[in-house]
Scaffold this motif. Sequence first.
Motif, PDB file in Angstrom:
ATOM      1  N   ALA A  13       0.817  -1.215   0.000  1.00 46.23           N
ATOM      2  CA  ALA A  13       0.000   0.000   0.000  1.00 46.23           C
ATOM      3  C   ALA A  13       0.851   1.265   0.000  1.00 46.23           C
ATOM      4  O   ALA A  13       1.818   1.368   0.749  1.00 46.23           O
ATOM      5  CB  ALA A  13      -0.911   0.004   1.226  1.00 46.23           C
ATOM      6  N   SER A  14       0.457   2.205  -0.837  1.00 51.74           N
ATOM      7  CA  SER A  14       1.069   3.529  -0.760  1.00 51.74           C
ATOM      8  C   SER A  14       0.546   4.207   0.510  1.00 51.74           C
ATOM      9  O   SER A  14      -0.400   3.730   1.144  1.00 51.74           O
ATOM     10  CB  SER A  14       0.727   4.350  -2.007  1.00 51.74           C
ATOM     11  N   LEU A  15       1.156   5.312   0.893  1.00 54.12           N
ATOM     12  CA  LEU A  15       0.706   6.058   2.074  1.00 54.12           C
ATOM     13  C   LEU A  15      -0.540   6.881   1.773  1.00 54.12           C
ATOM     14  O   LEU A  15      -1.381   7.106   2.636  1.00 54.12           O
ATOM     15  CB  LEU A  15       1.828   6.989   2.568  1.00 54.12           C
ATOM     16  N   LEU A  16      -0.627   7.337   0.527  1.00 56.02           N
ATOM     17  CA  LEU A  16      -1.753   8.162   0.095  1.00 56.02           C
ATOM     18  C   LEU A  16      -1.912   7.979  -1.406  1.00 56.02           C
ATOM     19  O   LEU A  16      -0.914   7.877  -2.130  1.00 56.02           O
ATOM     20  CB  LEU A  16      -1.467   9.637   0.416  1.00 56.02           C
ATOM     21  N   ALA A  17      -3.151   7.910  -1.886  1.00 58.63           N
ATOM     22  CA  ALA A  17      -3.439   7.849  -3.320  1.00 58.63           C
ATOM     23  C   ALA A  17      -4.423   8.955  -3.656  1.00 58.63           C
ATOM     24  O   ALA A  17      -5.323   9.258  -2.857  1.00 58.63           O
ATOM     25  CB  ALA A  17      -4.035   6.500  -3.695  1.00 58.63           C
ATOM     26  N   VAL A  18      -4.246   9.558  -4.817  1.00 57.80           N
ATOM     27  CA  VAL A  18      -5.145  10.611  -5.287  1.00 57.80           C
ATOM     28  C   VAL A  18      -5.652  10.239  -6.672  1.00 57.80           C
ATOM     29  O   VAL A  18      -4.865   9.869  -7.544  1.00 57.80           O
ATOM     30  CB  VAL A  18      -4.428  11.984  -5.370  1.00 57.80           C
ATOM     31  N   GLU A  19      -6.952  10.358  -6.851  1.00 56.34           N
ATOM     32  CA  GLU A  19      -7.575  10.200  -8.166  1.00 56.34           C
ATOM     33  C   GLU A  19      -8.309  11.485  -8.494  1.00 56.34           C
ATOM     34  O   GLU A  19      -8.982  12.057  -7.635  1.00 56.34           O
ATOM     35  CB  GLU A  19      -8.568   9.029  -8.184  1.00 56.34           C
ATOM     36  N   ILE A  20      -8.184  11.932  -9.735  1.00 57.60           N
ATOM     37  CA  ILE A  20      -8.905  13.103 -10.202  1.00 57.60           C
ATOM     38  C   ILE A  20      -9.984  12.610 -11.150  1.00 57.60           C
ATOM     39  O   ILE A  20      -9.697  11.939 -12.148  1.00 57.60           O
ATOM     40  CB  ILE A  20      -7.960  14.120 -10.867  1.00 57.60           C
ATOM     41  N   VAL A  21     -11.218  12.931 -10.816  1.00 61.98           N
ATOM     42  CA  VAL A  21     -12.382  12.405 -11.521  1.00 61.98           C
ATOM     43  C   VAL A  21     -12.533  13.056 -12.893  1.00 61.98           C
ATOM     44  O   VAL A  21     -12.423  14.271 -13.032  1.00 61.98           O
ATOM     45  CB  VAL A  21     -13.664  12.646 -10.690  1.00 61.98           C
ATOM     46  N   SER A  22     -12.804  12.219 -13.890  1.00 58.03           N
ATOM     47  CA  SER A  22     -13.239  12.683 -15.198  1.00 58.03           C
ATOM     48  C   SER A  22     -14.612  12.042 -15.422  1.00 58.03           C
ATOM     49  O   SER A  22     -14.973  11.100 -14.717  1.00 58.03           O
ATOM     50  CB  SER A  22     -12.243  12.274 -16.282  1.00 58.03           C
ATOM     51  N   PRO A  23     -15.381  12.539 -16.379  1.00 54.91           N
ATOM     52  CA  PRO A  23     -16.718  11.951 -16.577  1.00 54.91           C
ATOM     53  C   PRO A  23     -16.695  10.434 -16.745  1.00 54.91           C
ATOM     54  O   PRO A  23     -17.555   9.736 -16.234  1.00 54.91           O
ATOM     55  CB  PRO A  23     -17.229  12.648 -17.847  1.00 54.91           C
ATOM     56  N   GLU A  24     -15.659   9.916 -17.429  1.00 49.57           N
ATOM     57  CA  GLU A  24     -15.591   8.481 -17.691  1.00 49.57           C
ATOM     58  C   GLU A  24     -15.065   7.672 -16.511  1.00 49.57           C
ATOM     59  O   GLU A  24     -15.209   6.460 -16.483  1.00 49.57           O
ATOM     60  CB  GLU A  24     -14.696   8.208 -18.913  1.00 49.57           C
ATOM     61  N   SER A  25     -14.435   8.333 -15.546  1.00 46.91           N
ATOM     62  CA  SER A  25     -13.822   7.584 -14.441  1.00 46.91           C
ATOM     63  C   SER A  25     -14.632   7.638 -13.153  1.00 46.91           C
ATOM     64  O   SER A  25     -14.232   7.072 -12.149  1.00 46.91           O
ATOM     65  CB  SER A  25     -12.412   8.115 -14.157  1.00 46.91           C
ATOM     66  N   ARG A  26     -15.770   8.304 -13.162  1.00 45.96           N
ATOM     67  CA  ARG A  26     -16.568   8.527 -11.960  1.00 45.96           C
ATOM     68  C   ARG A  26     -16.815   7.246 -11.166  1.00 45.96           C
ATOM     69  O   ARG A  26     -16.506   7.161  -9.993  1.00 45.96           O
ATOM     70  CB  ARG A  26     -17.890   9.188 -12.335  1.00 45.96           C
ATOM     71  N   THR A  27     -17.380   6.238 -11.805  1.00 40.30           N
ATOM     72  CA  THR A  27     -17.692   4.986 -11.103  1.00 40.30           C
ATOM     73  C   THR A  27     -16.420   4.301 -10.624  1.00 40.30           C
ATOM     74  O   THR A  27     -16.361   3.817  -9.490  1.00 40.30           O
ATOM     75  CB  THR A  27     -18.508   4.046 -12.014  1.00 40.30           C
ATOM     76  N   ARG A  28     -15.402   4.263 -11.472  1.00 42.31           N
ATOM     77  CA  ARG A  28     -14.130   3.643 -11.073  1.00 42.31           C
ATOM     78  C   ARG A  28     -13.554   4.325  -9.839  1.00 42.31           C
ATOM     79  O   ARG A  28     -13.108   3.677  -8.904  1.00 42.31           O
ATOM     80  CB  ARG A  28     -13.113   3.748 -12.229  1.00 42.31           C
ATOM     81  N   ASP A  29     -13.518   5.669  -9.856  1.00 42.45           N
ATOM     82  CA  ASP A  29     -12.886   6.413  -8.767  1.00 42.45           C
ATOM     83  C   ASP A  29     -13.683   6.347  -7.469  1.00 42.45           C
ATOM     84  O   ASP A  29     -13.107   6.199  -6.395  1.00 42.45           O
ATOM     85  CB  ASP A  29     -12.675   7.876  -9.177  1.00 42.45           C
ATOM     86  N   TYR A  30     -14.996   6.490  -7.561  1.00 40.33           N
ATOM     87  CA  TYR A  30     -15.817   6.529  -6.352  1.00 40.33           C
ATOM     88  C   TYR A  30     -16.154   5.149  -5.794  1.00 40.33           C
ATOM     89  O   TYR A  30     -16.327   5.003  -4.590  1.00 40.33           O
ATOM     90  CB  TYR A  30     -17.128   7.284  -6.609  1.00 40.33           C
ATOM     91  N   ARG A  31     -16.283   4.143  -6.640  1.00 41.42           N
ATOM     92  CA  ARG A  31     -16.713   2.828  -6.153  1.00 41.42           C
ATOM     93  C   ARG A  31     -15.606   1.792  -6.170  1.00 41.42           C
ATOM     94  O   ARG A  31     -15.214   1.251  -5.149  1.00 41.42           O
ATOM     95  CB  ARG A  31     -17.892   2.332  -6.979  1.00 41.42           C
ATOM     96  N   PHE A  32     -15.120   1.480  -7.380  1.00 44.96           N
ATOM     97  CA  PHE A  32     -14.177   0.366  -7.518  1.00 44.96           C
ATOM     98  C   PHE A  32     -12.858   0.650  -6.806  1.00 44.96           C
ATOM     99  O   PHE A  32     -12.369  -0.171  -6.026  1.00 44.96           O
ATOM    100  CB  PHE A  32     -13.934   0.018  -8.982  1.00 44.96           C
TER     101      PHE A  32
END
Length: 186
Positions: A105-124
């Motif tokens: 595990a990394s210490l911190l991960a950041v994802e920046i949401v795009s319209p196509e990544s919404r479900t991936r970023d918020y759920r998966f």
Amino acid sequence: MTQTTTKTKFTFQDYLHYDDGTDNRYELEDGELILMNPPTFDHALIIRLLANNFEAEINRLNLPWLTLQSIGVRTSINRSRIPDISVINRDQIIQRDVSAILESASLLAVEIVSPESRTRDYRFKRSEYSVVGIPEYWIVDPIEQKVTVLTLVEGLYEQVEFRGNERISSQTFPELALTVEQVLQG
């Protein structure tokens, strides 16, 4: 950013050594390659601002950490994600000449949401990052104009949303002084 998947099933070892002769980046999802398209300039500017601020805190505190972009994080047997930003301990880099994919595990991960990544970023990714044990996960959402900070507590993420001029609170960087507005302006 649209996503394209391949039809061939890949093992994690296949994924580590995959080269299609391009500069394309792929995530591995249940054995399928998912093409990660290049970011927008807004996306890239947010990454730059956060990475610079994280690095400044790491240097100020003299921590043995690194802020990296485009490195993978193995999240299960046949899954690997590529967070927009990962903060890692230098000791996690065991061998420098192999694929840049963490198996811890990394210490911190950041994802920046795009319209196509919404479900991936918020759920998966939320569920995958919690299972792998990433203690802090930020979801920066320019569409909803918010930053969600998820903190791992007893195996599950507790989340706090920040908007506008609210100062983002981070357990990894408790003295970080950034507002959502500053982050979204990049």
